[in-house]
Motif scaffolding. Structure first.
Motif, short mmCIF file in Angstrom:
data_model
loop_
_atom_site.label_atom_id
_atom_site.label_comp_id
_atom_site.label_asym_id
_atom_site.label_seq_id
_atom_site.Cartn_x
_atom_site.Cartn_y
_atom_site.Cartn_z
N GLU A 190 19.53 -80.58 31.94
CA GLU A 190 18.12 -80.94 32.01
C GLU A 190 17.37 -80.06 32.99
O GLU A 190 16.22 -79.68 32.75
CB GLU A 190 17.97 -82.42 32.36
N ARG A 191 18.00 -79.71 34.11
CA ARG A 191 17.35 -78.79 35.05
C ARG A 191 17.12 -77.43 34.39
O ARG A 191 16.07 -76.81 34.57
CB ARG A 191 18.21 -78.63 36.31
N ALA A 192 18.11 -76.97 33.63
CA ALA A 192 17.97 -75.70 32.94
C ALA A 192 16.85 -75.78 31.90
O ALA A 192 16.08 -74.82 31.72
CB ALA A 192 19.29 -75.32 32.27
N ALA A 193 16.76 -76.90 31.20
CA ALA A 193 15.71 -77.07 30.19
C ALA A 193 14.33 -77.03 30.83
O ALA A 193 13.39 -76.45 30.27
CB ALA A 193 15.91 -78.39 29.44
N LYS A 194 14.20 -77.62 31.99
CA LYS A 194 12.90 -77.60 32.68
C LYS A 194 12.50 -76.18 33.06
O LYS A 194 11.33 -75.80 32.95
CB LYS A 194 12.96 -78.51 33.93
N LYS A 195 13.47 -75.39 33.50
CA LYS A 195 13.17 -73.99 33.83
C LYS A 195 12.68 -73.23 32.61
O LYS A 195 11.69 -72.49 32.67
CB LYS A 195 14.42 -73.31 34.40
N ALA A 196 13.36 -73.44 31.49
CA ALA A 196 12.97 -72.76 30.26
C ALA A 196 11.57 -73.16 29.82
O ALA A 196 10.76 -72.32 29.42
CB ALA A 196 13.98 -73.06 29.15
N ILE A 197 11.27 -74.44 29.90
CA ILE A 197 9.96 -74.93 29.47
C ILE A 197 8.85 -74.33 30.33
O ILE A 197 7.84 -73.83 29.81
CB ILE A 197 9.91 -76.47 29.54
N VAL A 198 9.01 -74.36 31.64
CA VAL A 198 7.94 -73.88 32.54
C VAL A 198 7.73 -72.39 32.40
O VAL A 198 6.59 -71.91 32.27
CB VAL A 198 8.27 -74.26 34.00
N ILE A 199 8.81 -71.61 32.39
CA ILE A 199 8.66 -70.15 32.31
C ILE A 199 8.08 -69.74 30.97
O ILE A 199 7.15 -68.93 30.89
CB ILE A 199 10.02 -69.46 32.56
N GLN A 200 8.60 -70.31 29.88
CA GLN A 200 8.12 -69.93 28.56
C GLN A 200 6.68 -70.40 28.32
O GLN A 200 5.87 -69.69 27.73
CB GLN A 200 9.02 -70.52 27.48
N THR A 201 6.36 -71.59 28.77
CA THR A 201 5.03 -72.15 28.50
C THR A 201 3.95 -71.52 29.37
O THR A 201 2.94 -71.02 28.86
CB THR A 201 5.04 -73.67 28.72
N PHE A 211 7.22 -63.61 21.01
CA PHE A 211 7.55 -64.89 21.64
C PHE A 211 8.85 -65.44 21.07
O PHE A 211 9.64 -66.06 21.80
CB PHE A 211 6.42 -65.89 21.44
N ALA A 212 9.09 -65.24 19.77
CA ALA A 212 10.33 -65.73 19.17
C ALA A 212 11.54 -65.06 19.81
O ALA A 212 12.59 -65.70 20.02
CB ALA A 212 10.31 -65.48 17.67
N ILE A 213 11.41 -63.77 20.13
CA ILE A 213 12.53 -63.05 20.73
C ILE A 213 12.76 -63.51 22.16
O ILE A 213 13.90 -63.76 22.58
CB ILE A 213 12.28 -61.53 20.67
N THR A 214 11.68 -63.62 22.94
CA THR A 214 11.86 -64.12 24.31
C THR A 214 12.37 -65.56 24.31
O THR A 214 13.14 -65.94 25.19
CB THR A 214 10.54 -64.04 25.11
N GLN A 215 11.96 -66.33 23.31
CA GLN A 215 12.45 -67.71 23.21
C GLN A 215 13.96 -67.73 22.99
O GLN A 215 14.68 -68.52 23.62
CB GLN A 215 11.72 -68.42 22.06
N CYS A 216 14.45 -66.87 22.10
CA CYS A 216 15.90 -66.80 21.87
C CYS A 216 16.62 -66.41 23.15
O CYS A 216 17.67 -66.98 23.49
CB CYS A 216 16.21 -65.79 20.76
N TRP A 217 16.07 -65.43 23.86
CA TRP A 217 16.71 -64.98 25.09
C TRP A 217 16.68 -66.07 26.16
O TRP A 217 17.70 -66.35 26.81
CB TRP A 217 16.05 -63.71 25.61
N VAL A 218 15.54 -66.69 26.38
CA VAL A 218 15.42 -67.73 27.42
C VAL A 218 16.33 -68.92 27.09
O VAL A 218 17.00 -69.47 27.98
CB VAL A 218 13.95 -68.19 27.56
N GLN A 219 16.37 -69.32 25.82
CA GLN A 219 17.26 -70.42 25.44
C GLN A 219 18.71 -70.06 25.68
O GLN A 219 19.51 -70.89 26.14
CB GLN A 219 17.07 -70.75 23.95
N TYR A 220 19.07 -68.82 25.35
CA TYR A 220 20.46 -68.38 25.57
C TYR A 220 20.78 -68.37 27.06
O TYR A 220 21.86 -68.83 27.48
CB TYR A 220 20.65 -67.00 24.97
N TYR A 221 19.86 -67.85 27.86
CA TYR A 221 20.13 -67.73 29.29
C TYR A 221 20.26 -69.10 29.95
O TYR A 221 21.18 -69.33 30.76
CB TYR A 221 19.03 -66.91 29.97
N PHE A 222 19.35 -70.02 29.62
CA PHE A 222 19.36 -71.33 30.26
C PHE A 222 20.16 -72.39 29.49
O PHE A 222 20.27 -73.52 29.96
CB PHE A 222 17.92 -71.83 30.45
#
Length: 520
Positions: free
Chosen positions: A206-217, A267-278
């Motif tokens: 959940e902490r990782a998910a929050k990081k992904a949401i804030v950075i991507q959004t 955005f789709a590419i950065t989304q794949c990368w951010v999801q993979y990283y976090f």
């Protein structure tokens, strides 16, 4: 800052944020972010202030004129040095620095008259920007920004962190048509995003998910969504203004969208990368849709005034999109929209509510930036700089040259917080360099200027990053590690997707002789 700056030194900006008094954000910062404020920032500002004036005097009057540079070019270089030091150290509010540019151009003899030195403040894009800022302030004063964001989240029926990110990207894109700066969109969406991430727990996933949401959004989504709409990102208007002034090519609202819309795919590419990283792809939202529905239910009911405002915004957006057919310039359409909005009885609040939410400093920065960009080109300074860069850039294919200049741009950007400031200095040189290298000046200048918006190495490189960091969800190490790859994604995307797209439309970066294909 993103392009965009709030018009105050960082130490004052952070203090306002920390106290919750900032008109656009109004949310307290974490203790870690507060520690960025204090004596070190004040000391840096004082040092920068004196260093800027020392550089201005030394370059303008003490050192000999460099070989190949005119006296006017050297005078302009003195102003560029002053501005660069002030912007990097945030010695004075950047809005004030923008206002001082014409004065500096006259004092240094870079410009013969004040009216010529201040011509950037009378540019059509400045009035377009002003109208867009006022539209944004009206959205904030009426609460429509938050209402639209929550309505879209509810409509998309999001249940996971991944769903939140995609829904918020749609929100960013919708808001980019009326909210003109990435930092303003990030600020408007900060309370919504904080409310959503507050639903998650404290488990590692959940902490990782929050990081992904804030950075991507708040960072990637805010920046990428602004690339394809002329008024959604201040550097867009700087580049469009430069191209019109230097090349006589006017890029309309619709034409800009036609050239730039493929950036949405990034955005789709950065989304794949951010999801993979976090590792955040399937993390569910605690409470699911009910929690978002409750946030929406807590809003005050909409009024007839809200619907009127939305109707006017819709009409303005429609006129902007169809400029090629009715030929009414975008800035006139925007001012007509303002005239309607401020007719008696249309708004349920007064001018004071709009005025205090308007980021006036950014408007002054834009006017000064346009004036400086024009001087850099007219004085021969851009050509002189391009001649020196040419030594390193020549002898390569167009793609290698473009990649080298893009990478150099990101190195330069490490110490600067303002997209507008960076593009002001980079775009005139890129335009002159393109002509020197035999490359298409429009395509090359736009590609180099575009990559500046993806300065994702440090949160302090763009204001949207500063705003996202204020959530306290991620560390600078988190941001840098995911951001380094995102910068490379942006460079490769520009080379492999945007450059071929420009060529398909008739603006090949490798052909300087290609005629502008969109002439009426």
């Amino acid at each position: 800052m993103s392009d965009e700056t709030l018009g105050v030194p960082r130490h004052e900006h952070v203090r306002g944020l920390a106290s919750g008094t900032h008109p656009s954000i109004g949310a307290p910062l974490t203790n870690a972010f507060k520690r960025r404020d204090g004596r070190s920032a004040v000391a840096r500002a004082r040092l920068g202030f004196f260093a800027a004036w020392l550089a201005f005097v030394a370059i303008g009057w003490l050192i000999p004129t460099p070989t190949g540079l005119s006296a006017q070019g050297k005078a302009t270089l003195a102003v560029v040095a002053w501005v660069a030091i002030v912007w990097v150290t945030e010695a004075i509010p950047v809005g004030v620095s923008g206002m001082l540019v014409p004065m500096l151009l006259v004092l240094s003899h870079a410009s013969p008259t004040f009216s010529k030195a201040a011509n950037g403040f009378a540019a059509p894009v400045v009035f377009l920007c002003l109208a867009a800022f006022l539209f944004s302030s009206i959205m904030q004063a009426s609460g429509l920004d938050r209402r639209i964001a929550l309505a879209l989240l509810n409509r998309f029926k999001v249940r996971t962190a991944n769903g939140v990110i995609w829904a918020m990207f749609a929100v960013n894109f919708v808001m980019s048509s009326v909210v003109p700066a990435a930092n303003a969109r990030a600020a408007a969406l900060l309370p919504v995003t904080n409310g959503i991430v507050g639903l998650f727990g404290d488990s590692p996933r959940e902490r990782a998910a929050k990081k992904a949401i804030v950075i991507q959004t708040l960072v990637y989504g805010a920046m990428i969504s602004g690339m394809c709409i002329l008024t959604a990102h201040l550097p867009n208007m700087v580049v469009a203004g430069l191209i019109e002034k230097q090349l006589g090519i006017r890029i309309s609202y619709l034409r800009w969208f036609e050239l730039q819309w493929p950036y949405l795919g990034m955005f789709a590419i950065t989304q794949c990368w951010v999801q993979y990283y976090f590792r955040s792809r399937r993390v569910p939202i605690p409470g699911g849709r009910a929690a978002i529905a409750q946030m929406r239910a807590n809003l005050a009911p909409s009024t007839g005034n809200d619907w009127t405002v939305l109707a006017v915004f819709g009409g303005v957006a429609g006129m902007w999109a169809t400029e090629a057919f009715h030929h009414v310039p975008s800035e006139l359409v925007a001012l007509i929209g303002l005239a309607i909005l401020f007719a008696p009885g249309v708004l349920s609040f007064g001018w004071a509510d709009v005025e205090r939410r308007t980021i006036w400093g950014t408007l002054f920065l834009l006017g000064g930036a346009l004036s400086l960009a024009a001087a850099i080109g007219a004085s021969g300074l851009a050509q002189w700089a391009a001649d020196h860069i040419y030594v390193f850039a020549r002898g390569h294919g167009w793609w290698a040259t473009l990649a080298i200049v893009m990478l150099a741009t990101h190195v330069i950007r490490i110490g600067m917080l303002s997209n507008v400031a960076a593009v002001t200095m980079i775009s005139p040189i890129a335009l002159a360099l393109a002509l020197r290298l035999g490359l298409n000046p429009v395509a090359f200048t736009m590609l180099v200027s575009d990559t500046d918006s993806f300065a994702y190495l440090l949160p302090t490189q763009i204001t949207a990053g500063v705003i996202a960091y204020s959530s306290g969800v991620f560390t600078t190490a988190d941001y840098a590690k995911v951001g380094a790859v995102s910068v490379l994604i942006a460079i490769v995307y520009g080379l492999c997707v945007i450059a071929p797209w420009y060529a398909f439309l008739g603006v090949p970066v490798w052909d300087a002789a290609a005629p502008w294909p969109f002439a009426h």
